[in-house]
Design a protein around this motif. Sequence first.
Motif, mmCIF file in Angstrom:
data_model
loop_
_atom_site.group_PDB
_atom_site.id
_atom_site.type_symbol
_atom_site.label_atom_id
_atom_site.label_comp_id
_atom_site.label_asym_id
_atom_site.label_seq_id
_atom_site.Cartn_x
_atom_site.Cartn_y
_atom_site.Cartn_z
ATOM 1 N N HIS A 101 20.676 -0.266 4.095
ATOM 2 C CA HIS A 101 19.496 -0.689 3.326
ATOM 3 C C HIS A 101 18.518 0.467 3.122
ATOM 4 C CE1 HIS A 101 16.239 -3.178 1.745
ATOM 5 N NE2 HIS A 101 17.174 -4.097 1.539
ATOM 6 N N ILE A 102 19.036 1.550 2.545
ATOM 7 C CA ILE A 102 18.230 2.706 2.171
ATOM 8 C C ILE A 102 18.309 2.879 0.665
ATOM 9 C CG2 ILE A 102 18.549 3.872 4.377
ATOM 10 C CD1 ILE A 102 20.753 5.536 3.059
ATOM 11 N N ASN A 103 17.471 3.750 0.111
ATOM 12 C CA ASN A 103 17.564 4.037 -1.310
ATOM 13 C C ASN A 103 18.885 4.735 -1.600
ATOM 14 O OD1 ASN A 103 15.096 2.915 -1.833
ATOM 15 N ND2 ASN A 103 13.992 4.841 -2.020
ATOM 16 N N VAL A 104 19.739 4.090 -2.375
ATOM 17 C CA VAL A 104 21.063 4.628 -2.694
ATOM 18 C C VAL A 104 20.975 5.241 -4.091
ATOM 19 C CG1 VAL A 104 23.519 4.101 -2.880
ATOM 20 C CG2 VAL A 104 22.097 2.838 -1.262
ATOM 21 N N ASP A 105 20.555 6.499 -4.146
ATOM 22 C CA ASP A 105 20.243 7.118 -5.429
ATOM 23 C C ASP A 105 21.112 8.329 -5.767
ATOM 24 O OD1 ASP A 105 19.206 8.725 -3.482
ATOM 25 O OD2 ASP A 105 17.137 8.659 -4.192
ATOM 26 N N THR A 106 22.196 8.531 -5.029
ATOM 27 C CA THR A 106 23.145 9.602 -5.335
ATOM 28 C C THR A 106 24.557 9.045 -5.289
ATOM 29 O OG1 THR A 106 23.478 10.320 -3.038
ATOM 30 C CG2 THR A 106 21.610 11.288 -4.237
ATOM 31 N N ALA A 107 25.473 9.739 -5.935
ATOM 32 C CA ALA A 107 26.866 9.305 -5.946
ATOM 33 C C ALA A 107 27.440 9.271 -4.537
ATOM 34 C CB ALA A 107 27.691 10.240 -6.841
ATOM 35 N N GLU A 108 27.069 10.260 -3.721
ATOM 36 C CA GLU A 108 27.611 10.339 -2.360
ATOM 37 C C GLU A 108 27.148 9.151 -1.518
ATOM 38 O OE1 GLU A 108 27.761 14.033 -4.431
ATOM 39 O OE2 GLU A 108 26.016 12.787 -3.944
ATOM 40 N N LEU A 109 25.855 8.845 -1.591
ATOM 41 C CA LEU A 109 25.342 7.704 -0.843
ATOM 42 C C LEU A 109 25.974 6.402 -1.319
ATOM 43 C CD1 LEU A 109 21.509 8.408 -0.459
ATOM 44 C CD2 LEU A 109 23.161 8.124 1.382
ATOM 45 N N LEU A 110 26.088 6.254 -2.631
ATOM 46 C CA LEU A 110 26.660 5.026 -3.184
ATOM 47 C C LEU A 110 28.119 4.868 -2.767
ATOM 48 C CD1 LEU A 110 26.183 2.562 -4.987
ATOM 49 C CD2 LEU A 110 26.859 3.955 -6.951
ATOM 50 N N GLN A 111 28.870 5.967 -2.789
ATOM 51 C CA GLN A 111 30.275 5.920 -2.383
ATOM 52 C C GLN A 111 30.402 5.382 -0.954
ATOM 53 O OE1 GLN A 111 33.023 6.981 -4.319
ATOM 54 N NE2 GLN A 111 34.337 6.175 -2.701
ATOM 55 N N PHE A 112 29.547 5.862 -0.062
ATOM 56 C CA PHE A 112 29.614 5.401 1.331
ATOM 57 C C PHE A 112 29.091 3.979 1.475
ATOM 58 C CE2 PHE A 112 27.479 4.611 5.368
ATOM 59 C CZ PHE A 112 28.550 4.745 6.244
ATOM 60 N N GLU A 113 27.886 3.721 0.971
ATOM 61 C CA GLU A 113 27.236 2.433 1.206
ATOM 62 C C GLU A 113 28.013 1.279 0.560
ATOM 63 O OE1 GLU A 113 24.583 1.748 3.062
ATOM 64 O OE2 GLU A 113 24.121 3.817 3.626
ATOM 65 N N ALA A 114 28.440 1.463 -0.688
ATOM 66 C CA ALA A 114 29.163 0.394 -1.376
ATOM 67 C C ALA A 114 30.594 0.278 -0.862
ATOM 68 C CB ALA A 114 29.165 0.652 -2.881
ATOM 69 N N GLY A 115 31.224 1.416 -0.563
ATOM 70 C CA GLY A 115 32.590 1.385 -0.056
ATOM 71 C C GLY A 115 32.679 0.811 1.336
ATOM 72 N N GLN A 116 31.802 1.274 2.240
ATOM 73 C CA GLN A 116 31.854 0.812 3.626
ATOM 74 C C GLN A 116 31.446 -0.655 3.755
ATOM 75 O OE1 GLN A 116 33.034 2.593 6.384
ATOM 76 N NE2 GLN A 116 32.962 0.491 7.168
ATOM 77 N N GLN A 117 30.435 -1.066 2.951
ATOM 78 C CA GLN A 117 30.001 -2.459 3.059
ATOM 79 C C GLN A 117 31.066 -3.412 2.534
ATOM 80 O OE1 GLN A 117 27.926 -3.672 4.811
ATOM 81 N NE2 GLN A 117 27.234 -5.661 4.067
ATOM 82 N N LYS A 118 31.801 -2.999 1.512
ATOM 83 C CA LYS A 118 32.904 -3.842 1.045
ATOM 84 C C LYS A 118 33.929 -4.039 2.162
ATOM 85 C CE LYS A 118 34.795 -4.168 -3.086
ATOM 86 N NZ LYS A 118 35.592 -4.059 -4.328
ATOM 87 N N GLU A 119 34.251 -2.960 2.867
ATOM 88 C CA GLU A 119 35.214 -3.067 3.969
ATOM 89 C C GLU A 119 34.647 -3.928 5.107
ATOM 90 O OE1 GLU A 119 38.359 -2.008 3.793
ATOM 91 O OE2 GLU A 119 37.798 -1.490 1.729
ATOM 92 N N ASN A 120 33.347 -3.822 5.353
ATOM 93 C CA ASN A 120 32.722 -4.661 6.386
ATOM 94 C C ASN A 120 32.853 -6.142 6.043
ATOM 95 O OD1 ASN A 120 31.921 -2.401 7.814
ATOM 96 N ND2 ASN A 120 29.826 -2.408 7.015
ATOM 97 N N LEU A 121 32.595 -6.486 4.780
ATOM 98 C CA LEU A 121 32.677 -7.884 4.363
ATOM 99 C C LEU A 121 34.109 -8.404 4.453
ATOM 100 C CD1 LEU A 121 30.301 -7.762 1.254
ATOM 101 C CD2 LEU A 121 29.814 -8.767 3.491
ATOM 102 N N ILE A 122 35.063 -7.541 4.133
ATOM 103 C CA ILE A 122 36.472 -7.943 4.173
ATOM 104 C C ILE A 122 36.963 -8.074 5.611
ATOM 105 C CG2 ILE A 122 38.818 -7.189 3.598
ATOM 106 C CD1 ILE A 122 37.493 -5.764 1.131
ATOM 107 N N ASN A 123 36.696 -7.071 6.432
ATOM 108 C CA ASN A 123 37.260 -7.032 7.778
ATOM 109 C C ASN A 123 36.475 -7.871 8.787
ATOM 110 O OD1 ASN A 123 39.245 -5.189 6.909
ATOM 111 N ND2 ASN A 123 37.839 -3.468 7.211
ATOM 112 N N ASN A 124 35.155 -7.891 8.658
ATOM 113 C CA ASN A 124 34.327 -8.613 9.632
ATOM 114 C C ASN A 124 33.883 -9.986 9.134
ATOM 115 O OD1 ASN A 124 34.485 -6.273 11.231
ATOM 116 N ND2 ASN A 124 32.652 -5.410 10.268
ATOM 117 N N GLY A 125 33.684 -10.104 7.820
ATOM 118 C CA GLY A 125 33.254 -11.388 7.271
ATOM 119 C C GLY A 125 34.384 -12.225 6.732
ATOM 120 N N HIS A 126 35.598 -11.644 6.688
ATOM 121 C CA HIS A 126 36.795 -12.355 6.230
ATOM 122 C C HIS A 126 36.648 -12.873 4.801
ATOM 123 C CE1 HIS A 126 38.081 -11.991 10.364
ATOM 124 N NE2 HIS A 126 37.001 -12.642 10.774
#
Length: 628
Positions: free
Chosen positions: A71-96
């Motif tokens: 929950h930080i300002n995601v204003d670069t491609a690098e930040l977006l790649q991590f934040e959006a990519g990792q959170q998708k995996e979190n929702l899939i693996n931890n939230g089923h």
Amino acid sequence: MAHMILPATACTQGSDCLLPDCFCSTFDHPDFTDVKDIPQMVYFGFDDALTTEVEKHFQRGDEIGSHSVNHINVDTAELLQFEAGQQKENLINNGHVARDQVVGWRSPNLQTAGDAQPDVLKALNYTYDISLTYVRQSNNRIPWPYTLDFGYPYTCSIPSCPGAQVSHPGFWEIPVFSLLDSESGFPCAYVDSCRPSSENAAFNYLWSNFEKVYNDNRAPFGLNMHAAWFFFDDYIKATHTFVERLLQLDDVYIISGKKVLDWMRNPVKVSEIPTKMPSWGCSNPVPRSSALQRTTKLSNLVPSTTPVVTSTAGPATTTEGNGKARTAATTPLPVDVPVGNDSCVQGVNCVLPSCQCRSVDPPGQLSPDNTPQIVYFTVSGRVDVLTYQPLLKLLGNGQNPNNCSVSSTVFVPTTGNSIPYLQGLLSRRHEVAMYGKEGYKYTPTPSVEEQVAEQLMQFAAQTSDIQLKPNDGAVNRGWRSPLDSVLNDELLTALVKGGVQYDSSVTIGRSRPYKDLLPWPYTLDFGFQDVCSGSQNQCPVKRHPGLWEVPIVPMVDTKQEYTCTFVDACTFNRPSLAEETHKYLLNNFDFNYNHNRAPFGINIRRDWLSHPFTLRTSWAWKCSLTQF
């Protein structure tokens, strides 16, 4: 990533833009001549954490979108790649949550990454973004969702946005449009950013915004909100009534953002939805209660409690049974309310001159080069024979670029001041503000508010005989607490009630060596945004709308090893010569001037003014600043 640059041509639906993969930005759907054939889609977008409830909501049919890891300002491609990519995996693996169902993204604070936003999200198999804000224009209409095949078509409210002539084929954008608060007249991107004064006002706020869209183009109506909206019983009741009214309309569907896009790709008449929109169906439909009467006429939907109809021209009114208007009792907005998790978005739910988000960027989207470097001097302590003349000598007869004399702010206590000297400072356009009681901690107790109010009254009485002329300085607008006291909600509430316009008590952290940009002053509409020196149960947790915070930024010593809250308070690496003091001050100023140009404060204590050595070094600093 290379992008296709578009010629300056308009998107033409059905010609160079074809469904299901392309839809032009528009205010009117091109497939329908009669808006009554369009289903009015309503979607609720709830931001922030669900903790252990993710799987439960997914199983009951709610869409689970992604909103970042940190929950930080995601204003670069690098930040977006991590934040959006990792959170998708979190929702899939931890939230089923099923992988193919995590398709929507919203950026924290609605801060986007320009053209990298759709590119990175598409590469991560997101199909839509719901972060770009649209502030309603004079026509008060809202746009339909669209794809970015022909670039971003609207004014960029929160930079950086995708380019107007940069193509991102097939990627959908669901616009975040503001709701208009009929009480304040301000737009609010998030539902909870506006604060209606009662249950009736809250219902009217929701319903009036819905009604405008329903009676116009029937673009999807989004209610984007945080849990803070549900901190108030009145708002919960109003929302419940609002949903009940929606469910009585035969052509209104409350669905998810993903299902909105299912219809956008395959638009059908409202009468055809049962047979042609399988994704809108459910495996276990529940018959509606016979008590729920369905209608297609808004005029039939009269709430059990008539909503207040507000006007900027006068008091709110309702209508009696005999048709006569009567004045409705309204509850004023509270002085302070819980903050919750909602984000401050400048220009959307926070509008100058009364509201400013905490930021390291200059206000008004100014570039640093076009921003004046504000330098302010403050002195904390009583004004008497020992401090008056040294202060005048410190600033001398210097002039600002507009040929007006330089000035300072003197924070003075309620006792020990020479009134003639205060009058002399004010006549020279210096500001006289209030300094809290030395030795008093201001810890949050039931009596704090009363004690602060009493001190404000004592200060007002002390300065009541001062006769101000039109060009004199201001008095009693600001407050500074002693350095060892605790900032808390009780103190801030007392300041607001006492008519104080700003607080300048908070000392922020500072990196060594110089690295972090300094923050600009901000209002407490969205709560306190800096680190508090007290324990967790003492620090401010509420909103204090309209009260400004002017943080104290420590100086960094000449060796860039330690920070000094006051110019004269360096315990280590303290300058011992006038030349060293000059260098110490100028180095701090240069870093600020060459970066974001946030207001640069030189904060000193009264004892510094009465010492001959420090007075000489201050004079050296003043001369060098004038030359600069």
